[in-house]
Design an enzyme around this catalytic site. Structure first.
Site, short mmCIF file in Angstrom:
data_model
loop_
_atom_site.label_atom_id
_atom_site.label_comp_id
_atom_site.label_asym_id
_atom_site.label_seq_id
_atom_site.Cartn_x
_atom_site.Cartn_y
_atom_site.Cartn_z
N ARG A 177 2.28 15.53 15.09
CA ARG A 177 1.27 15.23 14.08
C ARG A 177 1.35 13.80 13.54
NH1 ARG A 177 3.96 19.43 10.24
NH2 ARG A 177 4.96 18.15 8.66
N ARG A 181 -0.71 4.43 17.04
CA ARG A 181 -1.97 3.67 17.11
C ARG A 181 -1.75 2.26 17.63
NH1 ARG A 181 -2.84 4.67 11.18
NH2 ARG A 181 -3.73 6.75 11.08
N ARG A 286 13.63 10.11 1.35
CA ARG A 286 12.72 9.06 0.91
C ARG A 286 12.82 8.82 -0.58
NH1 ARG A 286 6.94 12.12 2.16
NH2 ARG A 286 7.47 14.05 1.12
N GLU A 311 14.36 11.83 -2.78
CA GLU A 311 14.06 13.17 -2.27
C GLU A 311 15.13 13.60 -1.27
OE1 GLU A 311 9.98 13.85 -1.11
OE2 GLU A 311 10.58 15.32 0.39
N TYR A 359 2.58 26.98 6.02
CA TYR A 359 2.47 25.65 5.43
C TYR A 359 1.00 25.27 5.35
CZ TYR A 359 2.73 20.94 3.97
OH TYR A 359 2.54 19.80 3.23
N ASP A 361 -1.63 22.33 3.68
CA ASP A 361 -1.95 21.19 2.83
C ASP A 361 -2.96 21.64 1.80
OD1 ASP A 361 -0.38 19.02 3.61
OD2 ASP A 361 -1.65 18.57 5.35
P1 FAD Z 1 1.90 26.81 -5.28
O1 FAD Z 1 1.46 25.46 -5.73
O2 FAD Z 1 3.30 26.98 -4.90
O3 FAD Z 1 1.55 27.85 -6.45
C1 FAD Z 1 2.09 29.14 -6.50
C2 FAD Z 1 2.33 29.48 -7.96
O4 FAD Z 1 2.67 30.87 -8.06
C3 FAD Z 1 3.48 28.70 -8.58
O5 FAD Z 1 3.06 28.02 -9.73
C4 FAD Z 1 4.52 29.79 -8.90
O6 FAD Z 1 5.25 29.52 -10.08
C5 FAD Z 1 3.63 31.01 -9.07
N1 FAD Z 1 4.36 32.27 -8.88
C6 FAD Z 1 5.10 32.63 -7.81
N2 FAD Z 1 5.64 33.85 -8.00
C7 FAD Z 1 5.20 34.27 -9.21
C8 FAD Z 1 5.43 35.46 -9.97
N3 FAD Z 1 6.22 36.43 -9.53
N4 FAD Z 1 4.85 35.57 -11.18
C9 FAD Z 1 4.06 34.57 -11.67
N5 FAD Z 1 3.82 33.43 -10.98
C10 FAD Z 1 4.38 33.28 -9.77
N6 FAD Z 1 -0.40 18.96 0.53
C11 FAD Z 1 -1.26 17.93 0.72
O7 FAD Z 1 -2.44 18.15 0.97
N7 FAD Z 1 -0.82 16.63 0.62
C12 FAD Z 1 0.48 16.33 0.34
O8 FAD Z 1 0.83 15.14 0.25
C13 FAD Z 1 1.39 17.40 0.14
N8 FAD Z 1 2.69 17.15 -0.14
C14 FAD Z 1 3.56 18.19 -0.30
C15 FAD Z 1 4.89 17.90 -0.57
C16 FAD Z 1 5.80 18.94 -0.73
C17 FAD Z 1 7.23 18.63 -1.02
C18 FAD Z 1 5.35 20.29 -0.57
C19 FAD Z 1 6.31 21.42 -0.68
C20 FAD Z 1 4.03 20.57 -0.33
C21 FAD Z 1 3.11 19.52 -0.17
N9 FAD Z 1 1.76 19.78 0.04
C22 FAD Z 1 0.89 18.74 0.24
C23 FAD Z 1 1.23 21.17 0.10
C24 FAD Z 1 0.75 21.66 -1.28
O9 FAD Z 1 1.82 21.69 -2.17
C25 FAD Z 1 0.15 23.07 -1.13
O10 FAD Z 1 -1.00 23.03 -0.34
C26 FAD Z 1 -0.24 23.73 -2.46
O11 FAD Z 1 0.76 23.62 -3.42
C27 FAD Z 1 -0.53 25.20 -2.23
O12 FAD Z 1 -0.92 25.80 -3.43
P2 FAD Z 1 -0.53 27.31 -3.71
O13 FAD Z 1 -1.36 27.71 -4.88
O14 FAD Z 1 -0.62 28.11 -2.49
O15 FAD Z 1 1.03 27.31 -4.04
N1 UDP Z 2 9.17 11.69 10.80
C1 UDP Z 2 10.09 10.80 11.23
N2 UDP Z 2 10.24 9.62 10.57
C2 UDP Z 2 9.49 9.30 9.48
C3 UDP Z 2 8.52 10.23 9.05
C4 UDP Z 2 8.39 11.43 9.73
O1 UDP Z 2 10.80 11.04 12.20
O2 UDP Z 2 9.68 8.21 8.91
C5 UDP Z 2 9.07 12.98 11.54
C6 UDP Z 2 9.90 14.08 10.92
O3 UDP Z 2 10.43 14.86 11.97
C7 UDP Z 2 8.88 14.89 10.16
C8 UDP Z 2 7.66 14.75 11.06
O4 UDP Z 2 7.74 13.42 11.55
O5 UDP Z 2 9.27 16.22 10.04
C9 UDP Z 2 6.36 14.95 10.33
O6 UDP Z 2 6.25 14.02 9.29
P1 UDP Z 2 5.34 14.25 8.04
O7 UDP Z 2 5.42 13.07 7.16
O8 UDP Z 2 4.02 14.74 8.50
O9 UDP Z 2 6.11 15.47 7.38
P2 UDP Z 2 6.22 15.97 5.90
O10 UDP Z 2 7.23 15.08 5.27
O11 UDP Z 2 4.85 15.85 5.29
O12 UDP Z 2 6.67 17.36 6.12
#
Ligand code: FAD
Ligand code: UDP
Length: 375
Positions: A177, A181, A286, A311, A359, A361
């Site tokens: 993914r 480029r 990072r 992180e 997973y 987004d």
């Molecule tokens: P969540 O945001 O996890 O919401 C679930 C909620 O349910 C939580 O608030 C939790 O407390 C609640 N809950 C769970 N169990 C209970 C319970 N028993 N009782 C009451 N409440 C409860 N997406 C992007 O598009 N761009 C990004 O750059 C991006 N970066 C990310 C970076 C990280 C580190 C992670 C982990 C994810 C990232 N994502 C990103 C994905 C994004 O976080 C998710 O798409 C989004 O949070 C999903 O929303 P959700 O409502 O499914 O889950």
């Molecule tokens: N990755 C890497 N070097 C970097 C950034 C990403 O090797 O500087 C690899 C790593 O294996 C990662 C994958 O590319 O799991 C996908 O990266 P992305 O940023 O999409 O992952 P995220 O951090 O959002 O899970």
């Protein structure tokens, strides 16, 4: 007995909040509960020194789906943030994703043809070794996509830190993914639209939940709402799917991340929102400098301090925040068994990344809820 709500929504993340917003629009009454002390799930930001800090990980909204983009923009405006992460390998800085800027810095090549020739040379050995077979793991895949130098400086150790496993033990698709480029373009995403809500993600959540009843610090399983049928006609559940079923088939595994956040007494610490550390000499994957998501130009200097978060990728243990589903055979199979149980639950919708053990987004979450709404 007349029930007070059409929907009891467990979880105020993007799934729960978008669902509540659309249900309200359709004239339905909702109650949203969350076990955390605040709303917004992983999108929640904490204000420190006037800066929105992405408490549960850096979030950048990106999509090519015009309907999704129009929808979120109908709720809040988005800024012009474009994700251009930089990689730091033992003090050498490279642009990501892999593009002409990266190739120039690595090898001094100046044209796409020179870069292509260099990459072809770098990957020729690996392709020969595969002898016509598909790459079986992340290391083989990376070698055939970009070759040895990029693998060693920008992929190998970062990936080992992130996944806690060797690149030969990880599936090939993870690395596919990342764009490669032959243009000078540091935009991490290929999507048509991207940005951060003006005023931060809390604004998006607050606007979605405007006029909807919410309760925080209420855990579904230990509260009166466990007997949701007393209160609502339907349940929308966005917590962990295995927890809903009392872990009856076994526990699903997660990978998690943790953050060390501090205030730096300078307006501009690293000059970029995200710097990846791609070697083992730093234990974190990072460093996020949060102000750069929302402040540009002079504004960066209008705030004398800055907030940075290291992180760390961590193995999941009980009590930690579940972040990423683990894509191995055991967990995929177990999750599917839980999904089969979930389909049998009457008047219950399982949604979101915990509820489906997938997973997602942010944009696909909205896409999915919009589809449900149309139905
Ligand atoms: P969540 O945001 O996890 O919401 C679930 C909620 O349910 C939580 O608030 C939790 O407390 C609640 N809950 C769970 N169990 C209970 C319970 N028993 N009782 C009451 N409440 C409860 N997406 C992007 O598009 N761009 C990004 O750059 C991006 N970066 C990310 C970076 C990280 C580190 C992670 C982990 C994810 C990232 N994502 C990103 C994905 C994004 O976080 C998710 O798409 C989004 O949070 C999903 O929303 P959700 O409502 O499914 O889950
Ligand atoms: N990755 C890497 N070097 C970097 C950034 C990403 O090797 O500087 C690899 C790593 O294996 C990662 C994958 O590319 O799991 C996908 O990266 P992305 O940023 O999409 O992952 P995220 O951090 O959002 O899970």
């Amino acid at each position: 007995m007349k029930k007070a709500y059409d929907y009891l929504i467990v979880g105020s993340g993007l799934f729960g909040s978008t669902f509540a917003y659309l249900a309200k629009k359709a004239g339905k009454k909702c109650l949203v509960i969350d076990k955390r002390p605040q709303l917004g799930g992983n999108l929640y930001c904490e204000k420190i020194e006037g800066i929105n800090v992405h408490k549960y990980g850096a979030h950048i909204f990106h999509t090519s789906n015009k309907e999704v983009w129009n929808f979120v923009n109908s709720i809040v405006d988005f800024n012009r943030y474009t994700n251009n992460p930089v990689a730091n390998y033992k003090g050498e800085l490279y642009n990501l994703p892999f593009n002409m800027n990266t190739f120039n810095r690595l090898w001094g090549v100046k044209t796409p043809a020179e870069a292509q020739a260099k990459i072809d040379e770098q990957k020729s050995e690996a392709i020969k070794a595969l002898d016509g077979h598909e790459p079986q793991n992340l290391e083989e895949q990376a070698f055939t996509l970009v070759g040895k130098d990029i693998f060693e400086k920008l992929i190998k150790e970062y990936t080992e830190k992130q996944w806690g496993r060797k690149c030969t033990e990880l599936p090939a698709f993870i690395i596919r993914r990342l764009p490669v480029r032959f243009v000078f373009d540091n935009n991490y995403f290929n999507d048509k639209y991207q940005g951060i809500p003006v005023g931060g993600y809390n604004k998006l959540i607050e606007s979605l939940l405007n006029g909807i009843e919410t309760l925080v610090s209420v855990d579904f399983f230990t509260s009166e709402y466990k007997d949701w049928m007393k209160y609502a006609k339907n349940l929308v559940y966005t917590g962990a799917i295995d927890e809903y079923f009392g872990y009856s088939l076994g526990k699903l595994d997660w990978r998690t991340v943790s953050f060390k956040t501090r205030v730096e007494d300078t307006p501009n610490y690293q000059g970029n929102a995200i710097v990846n550390y791609t070697s083992h000499d730093r234990p974190y994957t990072r460093v996020i400098e949060h102000k750069h998501f929302e402040m540009f130009g002079q504004e960066v200097y209008d705030y004398p301090k800055t907030i940075v978060s290291e992180e760390y990728s961590t193995e999941f243990q009980d009590g930690m925040e579940p972040y990423y589903p683990v894509n191995d055979e055991r967990n995929n199979r177990l999750a599917e068994e839980y999904r089969i149980l979930a389909r049998k639950e009457e008047n219950v919708i399982f949604g979101g990344r915990l509820g489906e053990y997938k997973y997602y987004d942010m944009a696909p979450i909205i896409e999915q809820v919009l589809k449900m709404y149309k139905k």
